[in-house]
Design an enzyme around this catalytic site. Structure first.
Site, PDB file in Angstrom:
ATOM      1  N   CYS A 130      65.813   4.321 -81.584  1.00  0.00           N
ATOM      2  CA  CYS A 130      67.179   5.369 -81.607  1.00  0.00           C
ATOM      3  C   CYS A 130      68.155   4.143 -80.824  1.00  0.00           C
ATOM      4  CB  CYS A 130      67.417   6.606 -81.374  1.00  0.00           C
ATOM      5  SG  CYS A 130      69.019   6.948 -80.971  1.00  0.00           S
ATOM      6  N   CYS A 133      71.715   6.010 -79.468  1.00  0.00           N
ATOM      7  CA  CYS A 133      70.625   7.180 -78.222  1.00  0.00           C
ATOM      8  C   CYS A 133      70.086   6.086 -76.858  1.00  0.00           C
ATOM      9  CB  CYS A 133      70.044   7.428 -78.620  1.00  0.00           C
ATOM     10  SG  CYS A 133      70.069   8.167 -80.196  1.00  0.00           S
ATOM     11  N   ASP A 134      70.054   5.007 -76.928  1.00  0.00           N
ATOM     12  CA  ASP A 134      69.210   5.122 -75.682  1.00  0.00           C
ATOM     13  C   ASP A 134      69.509   3.873 -75.052  1.00  0.00           C
ATOM     14  OD1 ASP A 134      67.545   7.096 -75.629  1.00  0.00           O
ATOM     15  OD2 ASP A 134      66.040   6.320 -77.414  1.00  0.00           O
TER      16      ASP A 134
HETATM   17  C1  LIG Z   1      63.599   9.223 -81.137  1.00  0.00           C
HETATM   18  C2  LIG Z   1      64.803   9.485 -81.418  1.00  0.00           C
HETATM   19  C3  LIG Z   1      66.116   9.843 -80.640  1.00  0.00           C
HETATM   20  C4  LIG Z   1      66.720  10.107 -80.727  1.00  0.00           C
HETATM   21  N1  LIG Z   1      67.571  10.365 -79.743  1.00  0.00           N
HETATM   22  C5  LIG Z   1      69.063  10.933 -79.959  1.00  0.00           C
HETATM   23  C6  LIG Z   1      70.112  10.999 -78.948  1.00  0.00           C
HETATM   24  O1  LIG Z   1      70.229  10.964 -77.925  1.00  0.00           O
HETATM   25  N2  LIG Z   1      71.441  11.591 -79.661  1.00  0.00           N
HETATM   26  C7  LIG Z   1      71.912  12.125 -80.575  1.00  0.00           C
HETATM   27  O2  LIG Z   1      72.808  12.136 -80.985  1.00  0.00           O
HETATM   28  N3  LIG Z   1      71.139  11.736 -81.618  1.00  0.00           N
HETATM   29  C8  LIG Z   1      69.689  11.562 -81.447  1.00  0.00           C
HETATM   30  N4  LIG Z   1      68.664  11.452 -82.324  1.00  0.00           N
HETATM   31  C9  LIG Z   1      68.960  11.217 -83.584  1.00  0.00           C
HETATM   32  C10 LIG Z   1      69.040  12.732 -84.196  1.00  0.00           C
HETATM   33  O3  LIG Z   1      67.816  13.744 -83.586  1.00  0.00           O
HETATM   34  C11 LIG Z   1      69.136  13.309 -85.600  1.00  0.00           C
HETATM   35  O4  LIG Z   1      70.602  12.684 -86.042  1.00  0.00           O
HETATM   36  C12 LIG Z   1      69.099  14.648 -85.964  1.00  0.00           C
HETATM   37  O5  LIG Z   1      68.131  15.555 -85.460  1.00  0.00           O
HETATM   38  C13 LIG Z   1      69.196  14.844 -87.647  1.00  0.00           C
HETATM   39  O6  LIG Z   1      69.525  16.396 -87.568  1.00  0.00           O
HETATM   40  P1  LIG Z   1      69.188  17.170 -89.042  1.00  0.00           P
HETATM   41  O7  LIG Z   1      69.174  18.086 -88.995  1.00  0.00           O
HETATM   42  O8  LIG Z   1      69.801  16.299 -90.399  1.00  0.00           O
HETATM   43  O9  LIG Z   1      67.877  16.046 -89.209  1.00  0.00           O
HETATM   44  P2  LIG Z   1      66.441  16.233 -88.612  1.00  0.00           P
HETATM   45  O10 LIG Z   1      66.164  16.752 -87.092  1.00  0.00           O
HETATM   46  O11 LIG Z   1      65.586  15.259 -88.798  1.00  0.00           O
HETATM   47  O12 LIG Z   1      65.001  18.053 -89.009  1.00  0.00           O
HETATM   48  C14 LIG Z   1      64.970  18.125 -90.463  1.00  0.00           C
HETATM   49  C15 LIG Z   1      64.457  19.410 -90.096  1.00  0.00           C
HETATM   50  O13 LIG Z   1      64.061  19.420 -91.775  1.00  0.00           O
HETATM   51  C16 LIG Z   1      62.388  20.054 -90.954  1.00  0.00           C
HETATM   52  N5  LIG Z   1      62.019  19.577 -92.637  1.00  0.00           N
HETATM   53  C17 LIG Z   1      61.825  18.204 -93.150  1.00  0.00           C
HETATM   54  N6  LIG Z   1      61.121  17.998 -94.606  1.00  0.00           N
HETATM   55  C18 LIG Z   1      60.361  19.755 -95.183  1.00  0.00           C
HETATM   56  C19 LIG Z   1      60.589  20.542 -95.950  1.00  0.00           C
HETATM   57  N7  LIG Z   1      60.462  19.784 -97.278  1.00  0.00           N
HETATM   58  N8  LIG Z   1      60.577  22.125 -96.205  1.00  0.00           N
HETATM   59  C20 LIG Z   1      60.676  22.814 -95.003  1.00  0.00           C
HETATM   60  N9  LIG Z   1      61.115  22.182 -93.786  1.00  0.00           N
HETATM   61  C21 LIG Z   1      61.733  20.483 -93.530  1.00  0.00           C
HETATM   62  C22 LIG Z   1      62.175  19.559 -90.121  1.00  0.00           C
HETATM   63  O14 LIG Z   1      61.101  20.464 -89.737  1.00  0.00           O
HETATM   64  C23 LIG Z   1      63.001  20.181 -89.677  1.00  0.00           C
HETATM   65  O15 LIG Z   1      63.021  21.039 -89.288  1.00  0.00           O
HETATM   66  C24 LIG Z   1      67.641  10.626 -82.115  1.00  0.00           C
HETATM   67  C25 LIG Z   1      66.190  10.300 -83.458  1.00  0.00           C
HETATM   68  C26 LIG Z   1      65.507   9.891 -83.027  1.00  0.00           C
HETATM   69  C27 LIG Z   1      64.082   9.646 -83.872  1.00  0.00           C
END
Ligand SMILES: Cc1cc2nc3c(=O)[nH]c(=O)nc-3n(C[C@H](O)[C@H](O)[C@H](O)COP(=O)(O)OP(=O)(O)OC[C@H]3O[C@@H](n4cnc5c(N)ncnc54)[C@H](O)[C@@H]3O)c2cc1C
Length: 298
Positions: A130, A133-134
């Site tokens: 990301c 983020c970093d």
């Molecule tokens: C290494 C890394 C570092 C990051 N650092 C930052 C940062 O510093 N700052 C920042 O703002 N953003 C950061 N991001 C981006 C951020 O993590 C995402 O934008 C954010 O988590 C998105 O949230 P979300 O709820 O859409 O999805 P996710 O966080 O992906 O959550 C998805 C959820 O859905 C669930 N799920 C998936 N499929 C199913 C299914 N079939 N049935 C039931 N549950 C399911 C998962 O278990 C999880 O609970 C980073 C991303 C990565 C990969």
């Protein structure tokens, strides 16, 4: 029959859950886990209200805030299929089947990994997926970006503003990014290495180098950081054929209401067709989706 089912326990799902619970909707939230992608982020430094917080601690905070409301939660359960019925939806999981009048899909995405030795070991210790983020952690340092598509080259150009030296590594003979971006990277002094195969990451406590094969010879690039920008895959297999997806497999939504192509199904967070993917964006979208689902139901 419930009012609403939320799929996902990341930032978008937790935020949608908090907003729907406050509207007193009869809600079930189903999640494989509550860490989502932020569980992979060592430190988060761009979520308002927290100058610097561990990704896992922020995820715990989202979950405990959600649990302070009257909301039914099925954790460690995976949704495998969504079926549209006449005026409701059926959600099938690995444990059972549930019905609701509206859905919010917040299932996020998975970043693609290279799958080479020590990639996991140096995650958060030099390796990142990301850039937003970093990037600031690598001011004045040597960094590599893996991936010659637009995302990779854009990331490399961005890094030239902070880093001492930027390398772009691509396994194909040429980059697939737009020419204008490639020219910009060259102009900013980025060094492009094509037709190379990364074989491992090396270092002690922190990342120190990227090892790759080129023209049959093993080379080591000494870097403090490596951004892997080879794409991410939205978790949408269980809604294929139900809602419209774009060519990346992301759910297409109306940007004002976060409603999908199917009335009554909303989506938010990294799973939707928005370019920027961040925690603050996902929580905001989860809140909008829940408020719009509430209006739809009433
Ligand atoms: C290494 C890394 C570092 C990051 N650092 C930052 C940062 O510093 N700052 C920042 O703002 N953003 C950061 N991001 C981006 C951020 O993590 C995402 O934008 C954010 O988590 C998105 O949230 P979300 O709820 O859409 O999805 P996710 O966080 O992906 O959550 C998805 C959820 O859905 C669930 N799920 C998936 N499929 C199913 C299914 N079939 N049935 C039931 N549950 C399911 C998962 O278990 C999880 O609970 C980073 C991303 C990565 C990969």
């Amino acid at each position: 029959m419930r009012d609403l089912i939320i799929i996902g326990g990341g930032p978008a799902g937790c935020s949608a859950g908090i907003y729907s619970a406050r509207k007193k909707l009869d809600t079930l939230l189903i999640a494989k886990d509550f860490t989502g992608q932020i569980g992979h982020s060592a430190w988060v430094e761009n979520y308002p209200g927290f100058e610097r917080v561990k990704g896992l601690d922020l995820a715990k905070g989202f979950k405990s805030h959600l649990e302070s409301f009257d909301i039914e939660i099925n954790e460690f359960e995976e949704v495998v299929e969504v079926v549209k019925k006449k005026d409701f939806f059926s959600v099938i999981t690995d444990e059972g089947e549930y019905e609701a009048r509206a859905l919010i899909i917040c299932s996020g995405a998975k970043t693609k990994k290279l799958g080479v030795p020590n990639e996991e070991k140096f995650l958060g210790k030099g390796i990142s997926y990301c850039i937003t983020c970093d990037e600031s952690s690598f001011e004045g340092k040597n960094v590599a970006v893996v991936g010659g598509g637009n995302a990779g080259v854009e990331a490399a150009v961005e890094l030239t503003r902070f880093a001492k030296r930027v390398y772009l590594l691509e396994c194909e003979e040429s980059l697939s990014a737009d020419e204008v971006l490639v020219e910009r990277l060259q102009k900013e002094g980025g060094k492009i290495i094509t037709a190379c195969e990364i074989t491992e990451f090396k270092g002690g406590e922190e990342l120190e180098g990227v090892v790759y094969m080129k023209d049959g010879k093993e080379e080591t690039l000494e870097v403090d950081g490596c951004f892997i920008e080879i794409g991410s895959k939205p978790n949408t297999d269980f809604v294929k054929g139900v809602v419209d997806l774009n060519d990346k497999g992301e759910i297409v939504v109306d940007p004002k209401t976060f409603e999908t192509s199917v009335k009554g199904i909303f989506a938010a967070g990294d799973v939707v067709d928005f370019k920027d993917k961040q925690i603050v964006i996902a929580t905001g979208q989860g809140a909008i989706a829940a408020l719009c689902a509430y209006r739809h139901l009433s």
